[in-house]
Design a protein around this motif. Structure first.
Motif, PDB file in Angstrom:
ATOM      1  N   ASP A 244       0.813  -1.229   0.000  1.00 55.58           N
ATOM      2  CA  ASP A 244       0.000   0.000   0.000  1.00 55.58           C
ATOM      3  C   ASP A 244       0.840   1.269   0.000  1.00 55.58           C
ATOM      4  OD1 ASP A 244      -2.440  -1.286  -0.052  1.00 55.58           O
ATOM      5  OD2 ASP A 244      -2.704  -1.266   2.131  1.00 55.58           O
ATOM      6  N   HIS A 245       2.157   1.143   0.249  1.00 57.02           N
ATOM      7  CA  HIS A 245       3.002   2.337   0.352  1.00 57.02           C
ATOM      8  C   HIS A 245       3.307   2.882  -1.047  1.00 57.02           C
ATOM      9  CE1 HIS A 245       6.235   5.068   1.430  1.00 57.02           C
ATOM     10  NE2 HIS A 245       5.923   4.874   2.710  1.00 57.02           N
ATOM     11  N   PRO A 246       3.050   4.175  -1.287  1.00 50.39           N
ATOM     12  CA  PRO A 246       3.211   4.728  -2.643  1.00 50.39           C
ATOM     13  C   PRO A 246       4.647   4.742  -3.152  1.00 50.39           C
ATOM     14  CG  PRO A 246       2.771   6.479  -1.053  1.00 50.39           C
ATOM     15  CD  PRO A 246       2.538   5.193  -0.348  1.00 50.39           C
ATOM     16  N   ASP A 247       5.636   4.758  -2.255  1.00 53.24           N
ATOM     17  CA  ASP A 247       7.029   4.825  -2.691  1.00 53.24           C
ATOM     18  C   ASP A 247       7.628   3.458  -3.005  1.00 53.24           C
ATOM     19  OD1 ASP A 247       7.125   7.607  -2.475  1.00 53.24           O
ATOM     20  OD2 ASP A 247       7.606   7.501  -0.341  1.00 53.24           O
ATOM     21  N   ILE A 248       6.907   2.413  -2.695  1.00 57.17           N
ATOM     22  CA  ILE A 248       7.377   1.058  -3.012  1.00 57.17           C
ATOM     23  C   ILE A 248       6.715   0.618  -4.306  1.00 57.17           C
ATOM     24  CG2 ILE A 248       7.427  -1.345  -2.258  1.00 57.17           C
ATOM     25  CD1 ILE A 248       7.495  -0.375   0.616  1.00 57.17           C
ATOM     26  N   THR A 249       7.536   0.308  -5.295  1.00 60.20           N
ATOM     27  CA  THR A 249       7.016  -0.037  -6.625  1.00 60.20           C
ATOM     28  C   THR A 249       7.062  -1.530  -6.917  1.00 60.20           C
ATOM     29  OG1 THR A 249       9.209   0.376  -7.563  1.00 60.20           O
ATOM     30  CG2 THR A 249       7.628   2.206  -7.603  1.00 60.20           C
ATOM     31  N   VAL A 250       8.028  -2.231  -6.303  1.00 65.19           N
ATOM     32  CA  VAL A 250       8.197  -3.668  -6.542  1.00 65.19           C
ATOM     33  C   VAL A 250       8.458  -4.355  -5.207  1.00 65.19           C
ATOM     34  CG1 VAL A 250       9.639  -5.446  -7.608  1.00 65.19           C
ATOM     35  CG2 VAL A 250       9.099  -3.357  -8.872  1.00 65.19           C
ATOM     36  N   VAL A 251       7.762  -5.459  -4.966  1.00 59.09           N
ATOM     37  CA  VAL A 251       7.978  -6.260  -3.765  1.00 59.09           C
ATOM     38  C   VAL A 251       8.207  -7.708  -4.181  1.00 59.09           C
ATOM     39  CG1 VAL A 251       7.027  -7.108  -1.593  1.00 59.09           C
ATOM     40  CG2 VAL A 251       6.530  -4.760  -2.324  1.00 59.09           C
TER      41      VAL A 251
END
Length: 221
Positions: free
Chosen positions: A22-29
């Motif tokens: 849900d964090h906007p600054d994380i693009t790939v997990v």
């Protein structure tokens, strides 16, 4: 920002994973698991690794990441010291050494415990081993390694892996002990801000996580 998460099939790892998605600054997990997860998300991919101490064959899949949230682990309940040390210390350090070799500019975050013993000399077995693990991680060749000690975390409504005792405590604990309680959203916000801007301590206690999360809200990037 590209993040690796371990322990996502456990309670705290699952909460960290959901908040990260849900964090906007994380693009790939990328979640690195021993067993498959049913969770699907556009940001999310999965790598099944049977042995966390030998990941040479997965080097290409584990390269190019900014950070790792290492949430894998086990309870010390009913476990002797040698076995707990094997799982908590040895496996963590072997995994981290390999990841540091693949990603020397990575920031590594280790899920520790509130009473972890950095002196490594205390009477409580699990606390000594957690402290030993924290200390050893600081010596690896990451950009920087942090250990976070979050205390009680309020479960997310969307979590599936929540121990029954937490379902009751979440109705009481945050109100009785607000200074000892965090949310997953605040933890992930604190970790991402620390990854980006750094922090003056390698061990992030509850008060540090709260402070950094507050900074992330009041002074966004």
């Amino acid at each position: 920002m590209k993040i690796i998460i371990t322990g996502a099939t456990g309670m705290i790892g699952e909460g960290i994973l959901l908040a990260s998605l849900d964090h906007p600054d994380i693009t790939v997990v990328l979640m690195v698991n021993r067993r498959a997860s049913s969770l699907k998300h556009p940001k999310l991919s999965e790598l099944i690794v049977k042995d966390f101490t030998d990941m040479a064959a997965q080097k290409n899949q584990l390269t190019g990441y900014d950070g790792c949230f290492f949430c894998a682990g086990t309870s010390s309940f009913g476990m002797n010291e040698d076995k707990y040390n094997q799982i908590t210390f040895y496996t963590t350090i072997m995994f981290a050494k390999q990841l540091a070799g693949f990603n020397p500019d990575m920031v590594f975050f280790y899920l520790s415990g509130v009473y972890a013993d950095s002196s490594e000399n205390g009477k409580i077995m699990w606390a000594r081993i957690k402290g030993k693990t924290e200390n050893a991680l600081n010596k690896l060749h990451f950009k920087v390694a942090y250990s976070f000690r979050p205390g009680f975390i309020t479960p997310l409504k969307t979590q599936k892996n929540v121990r029954w005792i937490y379902k009751g405590l979440k109705l009481i604990y945050p109100f009785v002990f607000p200074n000892q309680t965090l949310t997953y959203d605040k933890i992930v916000s604190a970790l991402i801000r620390t990854l980006t801007l750094g922090y003056h301590k390698n061990v992030l206690e509850i008060k540090d996580l709260k402070f950094i999360a507050k900074q992330a809200i009041s002074n966004p990037f």
